[in-house]
Design a protein around this motif. Structure first.
Motif, mmCIF file in Angstrom:
data_model
loop_
_atom_site.group_PDB
_atom_site.id
_atom_site.type_symbol
_atom_site.label_atom_id
_atom_site.label_comp_id
_atom_site.label_asym_id
_atom_site.label_seq_id
_atom_site.Cartn_x
_atom_site.Cartn_y
_atom_site.Cartn_z
ATOM 1 N N PRO A 218 0.836 -1.209 0.000
ATOM 2 C CA PRO A 218 0.000 0.000 0.000
ATOM 3 C C PRO A 218 0.870 1.259 0.000
ATOM 4 O O PRO A 218 1.997 1.253 0.510
ATOM 5 C CB PRO A 218 -0.790 -0.120 1.309
ATOM 6 N N LYS A 219 0.344 2.306 -0.575
ATOM 7 C CA LYS A 219 1.095 3.559 -0.689
ATOM 8 C C LYS A 219 1.575 4.068 0.669
ATOM 9 O O LYS A 219 2.658 4.635 0.787
ATOM 10 C CB LYS A 219 0.223 4.615 -1.368
ATOM 11 N N ALA A 220 0.791 3.827 1.711
ATOM 12 C CA ALA A 220 1.127 4.332 3.044
ATOM 13 C C ALA A 220 2.432 3.754 3.586
ATOM 14 O O ALA A 220 3.104 4.387 4.409
ATOM 15 C CB ALA A 220 -0.009 4.043 4.023
ATOM 16 N N VAL A 221 2.810 2.556 3.123
ATOM 17 C CA VAL A 221 4.020 1.917 3.647
ATOM 18 C C VAL A 221 5.061 1.667 2.560
ATOM 19 O O VAL A 221 6.124 1.103 2.838
ATOM 20 C CB VAL A 221 3.692 0.590 4.368
ATOM 21 N N SER A 222 4.772 2.065 1.333
ATOM 22 C CA SER A 222 5.706 1.845 0.232
ATOM 23 C C SER A 222 7.045 2.513 0.512
ATOM 24 O O SER A 222 7.105 3.699 0.849
ATOM 25 C CB SER A 222 5.121 2.398 -1.069
ATOM 26 N N GLY A 223 8.119 1.741 0.406
ATOM 27 C CA GLY A 223 9.461 2.255 0.649
ATOM 28 C C GLY A 223 9.870 2.287 2.104
ATOM 29 O O GLY A 223 11.022 2.613 2.429
ATOM 30 N N LYS A 224 8.959 1.934 3.006
ATOM 31 C CA LYS A 224 9.250 2.008 4.441
ATOM 32 C C LYS A 224 9.524 0.651 5.089
ATOM 33 O O LYS A 224 10.130 0.579 6.149
ATOM 34 C CB LYS A 224 8.084 2.685 5.169
ATOM 35 N N VAL A 225 9.037 -0.414 4.448
ATOM 36 C CA VAL A 225 9.195 -1.758 5.017
ATOM 37 C C VAL A 225 10.536 -2.327 4.586
ATOM 38 O O VAL A 225 10.847 -2.356 3.393
ATOM 39 C CB VAL A 225 8.049 -2.675 4.553
ATOM 40 N N HIS A 226 11.341 -2.767 5.535
ATOM 41 C CA HIS A 226 12.682 -3.226 5.182
ATOM 42 C C HIS A 226 13.199 -4.236 6.190
ATOM 43 O O HIS A 226 12.731 -4.309 7.335
ATOM 44 C CB HIS A 226 13.653 -2.047 5.096
#
Length: 291
Positions: A188-196
């Motif tokens: 989802p856009k809300a977490v895109s690029g943040k999950v790692h």
């Protein structure tokens, strides 16, 4: 959230936007559309000239019209009868047969991620259709390759030296897709690029699951990772973040197969959960999370 078809085993084969529906209409007829692929080209005597090379897609000529490829489109043909890469937006793969200078692709399987700009998706549709339309004659001239059909449709490529695989440990892996054995979905856009996730030399994995930070044991051996029970922070987040986190938590307390190809990591948990991630930066080993 966009549902995707099988991400395919692009790890086992090494993995295949710009507006082009209006702009990419140069004529490809004449000498460019015939099967001799330009001056100086040579017929491929064996699959060795084709396989193991990342071929960047430069253009696609269909029905006499030439379309420029979106940035990042590429195809890699393996020695195992598989081919795959990115067609401009989605990851894709197919079977391939090479006999002399004749190349024949099978049915393409692809993820179902939607990308910004209709041109990317249109090129991807046209490229997928072209590969499955019939046999190609392949010609290689230095760092250039052409695939041409009997009707004169043609794909032009340039080669790129293969990049080494990123190490599993010390690399910050940014998660960009979660699904199962047949479907996957972009985050989802809300977490895109943040999950790692970052796997450390100390046998632990650290990262963020969409809402909470996580730390757990993670022992990698023989293509599998054994995950321990997760220790997480206890924040509450909006719906999309918690939904993503619950999916990722299925990794822990079990085992998962892992495959690294260049800057791409694929994890397949024993319950079928598939997680795709990309190396977050070139400075591998310097971007470890603490916790």
């Amino acid at each position: 959230m966009h549902t995707q078809r099988l991400t395919l085993t692009l790890t086992a084969l090494a993995s295949a936007g710009l507006l082009l529906t209006a702009c990419g209409t140069e004529s490809g007829a004449g000498s460019e559309g015939n099967s001799d692929g330009g001056s100086g080209g040579r017929s491929v005597a064996s699959e060795q000239a084709l396989t193991g090379v990342r071929w960047n897609v430069e253009s696609l000529t269909v029905g006499g019209k030439k379309h420029a490829a979106p940035e990042g489109a590429y195809l890699k043909i393996g020695k195992d009868g598989r081919a795959g890469g990115s067609y401009g937006c989605n990851q894709a793969g197919t079977t391939v047969s090479i006999k002399g200078d004749t190349v024949d692709f099978g049915k393409t399987q692809t993820t179902r991620m939607a990308c910004e700009g209709s041109g990317r998706m249109k090129f991807e549709e046209d490229f997928t259709r072209a590969l499955g339309a019939g046999k190609f004659t392949a010609k290689v001239d230095g760092d250039r390759m052409t695939l041409t059909t009997a009707k004169g449709d043609r794909v032009d490529f340039t080669s790129q030296p293969a990049e080494p695989d990123a190490p599993l440990t010390g690399t910050k892996w940014t998660v960009n897709g979660i699904g199962d054995g047949r479907t996957a979905a972009t985050l989802p856009k809300a977490v895109s690029g943040k999950v790692h996730l970052t796997f450390g030399d100390d046998g632990k994995v650290r990262g963020n699951l969409g809402c909470n930070d996580v730390t757990a044991k993670a022992e990698a051996k023989d293509g599998r990772i054994t995950f321990g029970a997760p220790a997480t922070t206890r924040k509450m987040c909006p719906g999309d973040a918690m939904t993503t986190e619950r999916k990722l938590l299925k990794l822990f307390g079990g085992k998962a197969r892992y495959e690294v190809r260049q800057d791409t990591l694929k994890l397949t948990a024993d319950d079928g959960t598939v997680i795709n991630a990309n190396a977050a930066n070139a400075a591998k080993g310097k971007d470890k999370d603490k916790g």
